[in-house]
Design an enzyme around this catalytic site. Sequence first.
Site, PDB file in Angstrom:
ATOM      1  N   GLU A 265     -27.726 -12.839  54.130  1.00 39.92           N
ATOM      2  CA  GLU A 265     -28.958 -13.134  54.865  1.00 39.92           C
ATOM      3  C   GLU A 265     -29.635 -11.838  55.301  1.00 39.92           C
ATOM      4  O   GLU A 265     -28.979 -10.947  55.856  1.00 39.92           O
ATOM      5  CB  GLU A 265     -28.639 -13.988  56.093  1.00 39.92           C
ATOM      6  CG  GLU A 265     -29.886 -14.454  56.836  1.00 39.92           C
ATOM      7  CD  GLU A 265     -29.545 -15.177  58.131  1.00 39.92           C
ATOM      8  OE1 GLU A 265     -28.843 -14.592  58.980  1.00 39.92           O
ATOM      9  OE2 GLU A 265     -29.982 -16.334  58.290  1.00 39.92           O
TER      10      GLU A 265
ATOM     11  N   TYR B 104     -38.258 -13.516  55.782  1.00 41.52           N
ATOM     12  CA  TYR B 104     -36.856 -13.949  55.840  1.00 41.52           C
ATOM     13  C   TYR B 104     -36.390 -14.226  54.425  1.00 41.52           C
ATOM     14  O   TYR B 104     -37.076 -14.878  53.638  1.00 41.52           O
ATOM     15  CB  TYR B 104     -36.743 -15.229  56.683  1.00 41.52           C
ATOM     16  CG  TYR B 104     -35.355 -15.839  56.657  1.00 41.52           C
ATOM     17  CD1 TYR B 104     -34.436 -15.530  57.657  1.00 41.52           C
ATOM     18  CD2 TYR B 104     -34.962 -16.702  55.632  1.00 41.52           C
ATOM     19  CE1 TYR B 104     -33.155 -16.074  57.637  1.00 41.52           C
ATOM     20  CE2 TYR B 104     -33.686 -17.243  55.601  1.00 41.52           C
ATOM     21  CZ  TYR B 104     -32.789 -16.924  56.611  1.00 41.52           C
ATOM     22  OH  TYR B 104     -31.526 -17.449  56.579  1.00 41.52           O
TER      23      TYR B 104
END
Length: 431
Positions: free
Chosen positions: A241, A153
């Site tokens: 993101e 991530y």
Amino acid sequence: MAASMASQAVVRALRETTSKHRLFDKFKCARLSSRRWLNLQEYQSKKLMQESGVTVQRFYVADTASEALEAAKRLEAKEIVLKAQILAGGRGKGLFDSGLKGGVHLTKDPSVVGELANKMLGFSLTTKQTPKEGVKVKTVMVAEAMDISRETYFAILMDRACNGPVMVGSPQGGVDIEEVAATTPELIFKEPIDIWEGVRDDQALRMAGNLGFKGPLESQAADQIKRLYDLFLKVDATQVEVNPLGETPEGQVVCFDAKINFDDNAEFRQKAVFAMDDMSESDPTETEAAKWDLKYIGLDGNIACFVNGAGLAMATCDIIDLHGGKPANFLDLGGGVKENQVYQAFKLLTADPKVEAILVNIFGGIVNCAIIANGITKACRELELKVPLVVRLEGTNVQEAKRILSESGLPITSASDLDDAAKKAVASIRK
Ligand code: GDP
Ligand code: MN
């Protein structure tokens, strides 16, 4: 311009505070979290990434099943990934009302892409991040699938606590990052970025290492991180993101998913980016209100609130609640208001069938109350207002405003203060 920018900031602040506000908790007003900044679809974000040299898969975009099938064949890939485009995450684990499970499908057979797309396009996809009725899918992305050996991530976001951008990463990617943060916080790594200096080489490498990239992959990931930061700055993002930022068995670092949020205040210098916003997933009333430079937020009750300023909006909703009523919505007029805006505001408020009474609560600081009064009387006459109207005006030119209202001969209930206004509005429905 200045007024509209200020009011945008107010609405943003309002939404941030109201989401935690007891009143809205009570009404479980999910719509408050709807749209705070410009959001783009994954494919649009990936186009921007490509332009900044960020590695993404080859892809096409399709609006029909036959286009999707064509695209799948044209890719000539050993595996295809078909992805529903909605402005929410969790698609992989989502469910369509066509019965199809999952908004992300992998297949080695390009000929089935048409059938799959047929079960996505025109159907609603519900995920953990959508409203429970889901979001209708109008576009799919057809991309070359790649094997993923590891999912991490990575995000860059504006962080109030750091007074600037911060990188956030975890070697535990592909999954719900909130869950990782809650169960294994030691696997979340943060790296504040000096806005003047940018991402330093040692920072990018440290983050790449923390994400678990090894050997030549470490410098490749560090390079991707720096490019993502360049993009973050270039497009005035508030958040970039990537989940998952993955590695392939062939030794490539790839952004498999993309979500970018943008700072609305940068619209004036990000024309190309904002032009991509099709508004199709926004609340139509909010969009219509925005056209007139009005801020509308829908709630669940039956009393429409017509106010100026975020603080007054919250106070109005609270006092209605205190007297046993429920706000149906509120519409924030903002500062330099024109008579026509008042008229448009009434039109929007009365178009909502839930509305059984309207409460006007205006404090004339910058606003001239007489303009409001004229707008109200015009709207009442032209829209043939059917529901009770309670008006509380205070401040600049209020005597003239009261005269206009009382001489209008219209059935307007005037109120002396906020408390009185809320009581009268609630009572007007109970009759
Ligand atoms: P989200 O569920 O909305 O976050 O959508 P993602 O784009 O993140 O896709 C969900 C999951 O599908 C990812 O976490 C991956 O595990 C998987 N996925 C997406 N694209 C590919 C691909 O090209 N190859 C493989 N093997 N898996 C993929
Ligand atoms: Mn994802």
